[in-house]
Design an enzyme around this catalytic site. Structure first.
Site, PDB file in Angstrom:
ATOM      1  N   TYR A  24      39.380  13.757  60.687  1.00 47.69           N
ATOM      2  CA  TYR A  24      39.076  12.717  60.329  1.00 47.69           C
ATOM      3  C   TYR A  24      39.243  11.532  60.376  1.00 47.69           C
ATOM      4  O   TYR A  24      39.155  10.059  59.722  1.00 47.69           O
ATOM      5  CB  TYR A  24      38.602  12.946  58.525  1.00 47.69           C
ATOM      6  N   TYR A 152      35.747  22.722  47.494  1.00 44.51           N
ATOM      7  CA  TYR A 152      36.457  21.972  48.915  1.00 44.51           C
ATOM      8  C   TYR A 152      36.587  23.311  49.560  1.00 44.51           C
ATOM      9  O   TYR A 152      37.505  24.659  48.890  1.00 44.51           O
ATOM     10  CB  TYR A 152      37.335  21.611  49.335  1.00 44.51           C
ATOM     11  N   ASP A 252      37.876  31.616  46.713  1.00 44.15           N
ATOM     12  CA  ASP A 252      38.261  30.910  48.121  1.00 44.15           C
ATOM     13  C   ASP A 252      40.038  30.604  47.811  1.00 44.15           C
ATOM     14  O   ASP A 252      39.838  29.873  46.864  1.00 44.15           O
ATOM     15  CB  ASP A 252      37.799  29.879  48.210  1.00 44.15           C
ATOM     16  N   LYS A 281      45.246  29.418  55.591  1.00 39.70           N
ATOM     17  CA  LYS A 281      46.911  28.529  55.400  1.00 39.70           C
ATOM     18  C   LYS A 281      47.938  29.224  55.522  1.00 39.70           C
ATOM     19  O   LYS A 281      48.471  29.048  56.941  1.00 39.70           O
ATOM     20  CB  LYS A 281      45.730  27.779  54.403  1.00 39.70           C
TER      21      LYS A 281
HETATM   22  C1  LIG Z   1      41.217  23.987  54.052  1.00 31.20           C
HETATM   23  C2  LIG Z   1      40.364  24.751  53.489  1.00 31.20           C
HETATM   24  C3  LIG Z   1      39.519  25.739  54.210  1.00 31.20           C
HETATM   25  C4  LIG Z   1      39.029  25.213  55.479  1.00 31.20           C
HETATM   26  O1  LIG Z   1      40.120  25.733  56.213  1.00 31.20           O
HETATM   27  P1  LIG Z   1      40.647  25.109  57.641  1.00 31.20           P
HETATM   28  O2  LIG Z   1      41.729  26.704  58.328  1.00 31.20           O
HETATM   29  O3  LIG Z   1      40.867  24.498  57.905  1.00 31.20           O
HETATM   30  O4  LIG Z   1      39.147  25.718  58.068  1.00 31.20           O
HETATM   31  C5  LIG Z   1      38.348  26.389  53.074  1.00 31.20           C
HETATM   32  N1  LIG Z   1      38.973  26.245  51.726  1.00 31.20           N
HETATM   33  C6  LIG Z   1      39.601  25.545  51.299  1.00 31.20           C
HETATM   34  C7  LIG Z   1      40.091  25.863  49.585  1.00 31.20           C
HETATM   35  C8  LIG Z   1      40.608  25.300  51.820  1.00 31.20           C
HETATM   36  O5  LIG Z   1      41.834  24.949  50.940  1.00 31.20           O
END
Ligand SMILES: *Cc1c(COP(=O)(O)O)cnc(C)c1O
Length: 431
Positions: A24, A152, A252, A281
């Site tokens: 960004y 997100y 997620d 992550k």
């Molecule tokens: C960081 C994140 C993503 C995206 O993961 P990237 O490895 O950066 O593509 C998706 N969902 C959540 C909840 C996240 O914190």
């Protein structure tokens, strides 16, 4: 262009400013970056020899810190035998071992694993799973997702479409992103009353069920969308809505998985099992990029009954053996179980040392969940000033929006965590 020697840190930083994009950022108005030479334990070492406690765990990934001998060793041994092979038509021990471990630690019903190369890609795969599952059920018109406002889920197109419609990138990419359906953000607080939210959300789902393929959310803690903590019982509501209307429920857990919120997965706070789950992550302990999308046998069968008969995704670096080896080493460190005490200890100390920041005039809220400590201000944080201030105290932070927060590595000890808390509170005081 003359090739330049990039041995001096000043040259490196100068080249970086002119040619290398950071997350960004602008090429014409680049932000200041700090050159990191190495990292060990919870500390980053800068090119001018300063040591910084990494209060961010490299964007929430490095839960065991840097240069952990077991993870480094696993990657080294894997590199010595095979760094990568294609996953089409071939398989390998690191992938199968990791799949077995993931199936073992996730809820019983999740039995099939798709390895993706980043969190965003794992979300794309989850969305495809939902749509293909509906096609398999003879409901090809069901293509939209219901997501929570304030969420997100990543930066690729499908993932962006389920991010918060205001805080996300919807207006910038209007016309390109699929138009999803957004339920309200559940009310703030782990024990908040959610009666009104439940009523609204059920009504919304009732009205749109015939166009919906699934529901997607970050369980209990919405991360990059605003560090918002909500009642885990809201997950039960989403589970019931999904069952009532035949929707695929996607959790997620990319930010929340692997102990960060005090449970191995955040959904365990509410004891709810999704149909599809994304992890990423901290999956590799932050050593390599890897994510995974897990699903139930019912979803897998549904996908196979769809017109294509197969799940339509297959990244070049799918199930990279180095990343799988790092992930298995991470899971084996976690299986020793010490993380639970560490996260509880960190949670206690964050509560004691951050809560007093409530008396700072510009602070609107302080909230703690597991090894996550958040100070919210009544205005956007000056990111450069706040990170400079923390760096002067030997701490690396990266605030966003109106939030100054930490997600420290689990091995951060009391004395280092004190330093982190002091840096956070000082940054909040300075504005
Ligand atoms: C960081 C994140 C993503 C995206 O993961 P990237 O490895 O950066 O593509 C998706 N969902 C959540 C909840 C996240 O914190």
């Amino acid at each position: 262009m003359q090739p330049i020697s990039l041995t001096r840190s000043r040259d490196i930083l100068d080249f970086d400013r002119r040619h290398v994009w950071h997350p960004y950022t602008s090429m014409t108005r680049p932000e200041t970056t700090t050159l990191i030479e190495s990292a060990d334990g919870i500390r980053l070492t800068t090119s001018d020899g300063r040591e910084l406690i990494d209060a961010m765990s490299s964007w929430w990934c490095a839960i065991h810190g840097y240069r952990h001998p077991q993870i480094v060793d696993a990657v080294r041994r894997q590199a010595a035998s095979m760094s990568h092979v294609m996953f089409g038509g071939l398989t390998h021990r690191p992938a199968v071992a990791l799949a077995e471990a993931l199936i073992d630690i996730t809820p019983e019903a999740l039995r099939h694993v798709f390895f993706a190369d980043s969190g965003s890609v794992s979300v794309e795969v989850a969305l495809k799973m939902a749509v293909q599952y509906q096609r398999g059920q003879g409901r090809p018109e069901r293509t939209r997702m219901m997501a929570l406002s304030g969420g997100y889920h990543g930066d690729t197109a499908g993932a962006m479409s389920v991010c918060d419609p205001v805080g996300g990138m919807h207006s910038m990419f209007a016309g390109i992103l699929p138009r999803q359906l957004f339920a309200a953000r559940p009310p703030a607080g782990i024990a908040a009353d959610f009666t009104a939210w439940e009523h609204q959300t059920r009504q919304l789902a009732d009205r749109h069920a015939r166009e919906l393929a699934g529901i997607v959310c970050e369980p209990v803690l919405q991360g990059a969308g605003g560090m918002h903590v909500y009642n885990p019982r809201c997950l039960t509501v989403l589970r019931e809505i999904a069952d009532e209307h035949g929707l695929v429920l996607i959790f997620d857990e990319i930010a929340t998985g692997f102990g960060r919120t005090g449970e191995y997965f955040a959904a365990q706070h509410g004891d709810v099992t999704p149909d599809v789950m994304c992890v990423g992550k901290a999956l590799t302990g932050g050593y390599l990029t890897l994510a995974a999308t897990l699903c139930t046998t019912q979803v897998a069968r549904g996908i196979s009954a769809s017109d294509s008969g197969v799940l339509m995704h297959g990244p070049t670096f799918m199930a990279n053996p180095l990343a799988c080896a790092a992930a298995s080493a991470n899971l084996s460190l976690l299986s020793a179980g010490g993380w639970r005490d560490d996260v509880r200890r960190i949670e206690g100390q964050l509560s004691r040392q951050l809560t007093p920041a409530r008396s700072v005039p510009a602070v609107t809220d302080v909230r703690i969940l597991g090894a996550v400590g958040i100070i919210q201000l009544d205005h956007p944080v000056d990111v450069a000033a706040a990170s400079q201030s923390a760096m002067a105290r030997g701490v690396w932070i990266r605030p966003f929006r109106d939030l100054i927060y930490t997600m420290p590595p689990y091995l951060t000890d009391d004395s280092d965590l004190s330093t982190v808390c002091e840096a956070l509170v000082a940054a909040a005081r300075e504005g």
